[in-house]
Design an enzyme around this catalytic site. Structure first.
Site, PDB file in Angstrom:
ATOM      1  N   GLY A   1      55.657  65.475  36.835  1.00 54.17           N
ATOM      2  CA  GLY A   1      55.360  65.372  38.102  1.00 54.17           C
ATOM      3  C   GLY A   1      55.191  66.829  38.822  1.00 54.17           C
ATOM      4  O   GLY A   1      55.800  66.646  40.003  1.00 54.17           O
TER       5      GLY A   1
ATOM      6  N   ASN B   1      61.298  65.011  37.044  1.00 48.17           N
ATOM      7  CA  ASN B   1      60.846  64.920  38.453  1.00 48.17           C
ATOM      8  C   ASN B   1      59.983  63.959  38.967  1.00 48.17           C
ATOM      9  O   ASN B   1      60.165  63.340  40.157  1.00 48.17           O
ATOM     10  CB  ASN B   1      60.238  66.165  39.044  1.00 48.17           C
ATOM     11  CG  ASN B   1      59.664  66.319  40.284  1.00 48.17           C
ATOM     12  OD1 ASN B   1      60.534  66.148  41.303  1.00 48.17           O
ATOM     13  ND2 ASN B   1      58.347  66.298  40.475  1.00 48.17           N
TER      14      ASN B   1
ATOM     15  N   TYR C   1      62.995  51.169  43.576  1.00 49.20           N
ATOM     16  CA  TYR C   1      63.477  52.695  43.580  1.00 49.20           C
ATOM     17  C   TYR C   1      64.980  52.900  43.727  1.00 49.20           C
ATOM     18  O   TYR C   1      65.369  53.788  42.726  1.00 49.20           O
ATOM     19  CB  TYR C   1      62.509  53.298  44.917  1.00 49.20           C
ATOM     20  CG  TYR C   1      62.727  54.676  45.130  1.00 49.20           C
ATOM     21  CD1 TYR C   1      61.778  55.481  44.315  1.00 49.20           C
ATOM     22  CD2 TYR C   1      63.696  55.176  45.832  1.00 49.20           C
ATOM     23  CE1 TYR C   1      62.236  57.073  44.362  1.00 49.20           C
ATOM     24  CE2 TYR C   1      63.885  56.508  46.153  1.00 49.20           C
ATOM     25  CZ  TYR C   1      62.964  57.647  45.198  1.00 49.20           C
ATOM     26  OH  TYR C   1      63.083  58.618  45.376  1.00 49.20           O
TER      27      TYR C   1
ATOM     28  N   ALA D   1      66.451  52.184  40.243  1.00 50.29           N
ATOM     29  CA  ALA D   1      65.926  52.854  39.220  1.00 50.29           C
ATOM     30  C   ALA D   1      66.855  54.323  39.417  1.00 50.29           C
ATOM     31  O   ALA D   1      67.340  55.296  38.453  1.00 50.29           O
ATOM     32  CB  ALA D   1      64.668  53.042  39.313  1.00 50.29           C
TER      33      ALA D   1
END
Length: 252
Positions: free
Chosen positions: A19, A94, A159, A162
């Site tokens: 990323g 990232n 999110y 994770a």
């Protein structure tokens, strides 16, 4: 971006960043290049990657378009970049997708997709990196979690889950990889004022909420986070591993 600290140990070291085309990722690409490192990055944003490559033209920069949910492609990119530069010293996981959605509306496919991007990719990238780092008996892996993993945020269950998993994974891999001299740490940024965040949910109202909640009445920039990544990648953090380090301006 001005470079205030020079890490001689990072010169000619190879850094692989997922990323890396925008936001914090792009700031890290630039920061490591300024330190004299060899930088490989992957992303799916072709336009942003092309712009970064144009503004940072250098023989020490390598890019490939990779969807990190395609784990074999991700691992192959790490292998190919390492072959290109000769040695892998630092892996930075990232890449992320902080999509917001009502928990009661999340489908099985959407949940699994969230885990694939935000958690699975980091593990399998670390697995591929270990194969090279263990040969050298040294290396640094930096995982990007988030303070949301500690505080929770509405409509971000996947999110947050994770990112909490990344903290546990960081501690587990620090144990598993430590005998090979590989350090594994996690960075937990607060709300970072990237172009993407400013263009989407980081509204004037949200910005004020942030300023009200932090000790340092400022916004965190991608450069601030990149500076922490430089330190964790360098020999100056040689005895730091298994840690989850907040960079959140003292958020209460």
């Amino acid at each position: 971006m001005s470079m205030t600290v020079e890490y001689q140990c990072l010169k000619q070291k190879m850094v692989f960043i997922t990323g890396g085309a925008t936001g914090i990722g792009a700031a890290m690409v630039k920061a490591f290049l300024q330190q004299g490192a060899q930088v490989a990055f992957v992303d799916i944003n072709d336009d942003a990657a092309a712009n970064l490559l144009q503004t940072q033209q250098h023989e020490r920069l390598w890019f490939r378009r990779v969807d990190v949910t395609q784990l074999e492609q991700l691992q192959q990119a790490i292998t190919d970049a390492t072959t290109h530069f000769g040695k892998l010293s630092v892996l930075i996981n990232n890449v992320a997708n902080d999509k917001r959605q009502l928990s009661q509306a999340v489908s099985v496919a959407e949940w699994r997709s969230c885990m694939q991007v935000n958690l699975d990719a980091a593990f399998f990238a670390a697995q591929a990196a270990y194969a090279f780092m263990q040969q050298q008996q040294t290396g640094a892996i930096i995982n990007f979690s988030s303070i949301n993993a500690l505080t929770g945020q509405p409509n971000m269950a996947g999110y947050v889950t994770a990112k909490a998993g990344l903290i546990g994974m960081t501690k587990a891999l620090a144990r598993d990889f430590g005998t090979a001299g590989i350090r594994v740490n996690a960075i937990l940024p607060g709300w970072v004022a990237t172009d993407r965040q400013l263009a989407s949910w980081f509204t004037a109202e949200e910005q004020q909420r942030w300023l009200d909640a932090v000790a340092l009445k400022q916004f965190i920039t991608p450069t601030d986070v990149a500076n922490l990544a430089l330190f964790l990648a360098s020999e100056q953090s040689a005895m730091i591993t298994g840690q989850a380090i907040n960079i959140d301006a003292g958020r209460s």
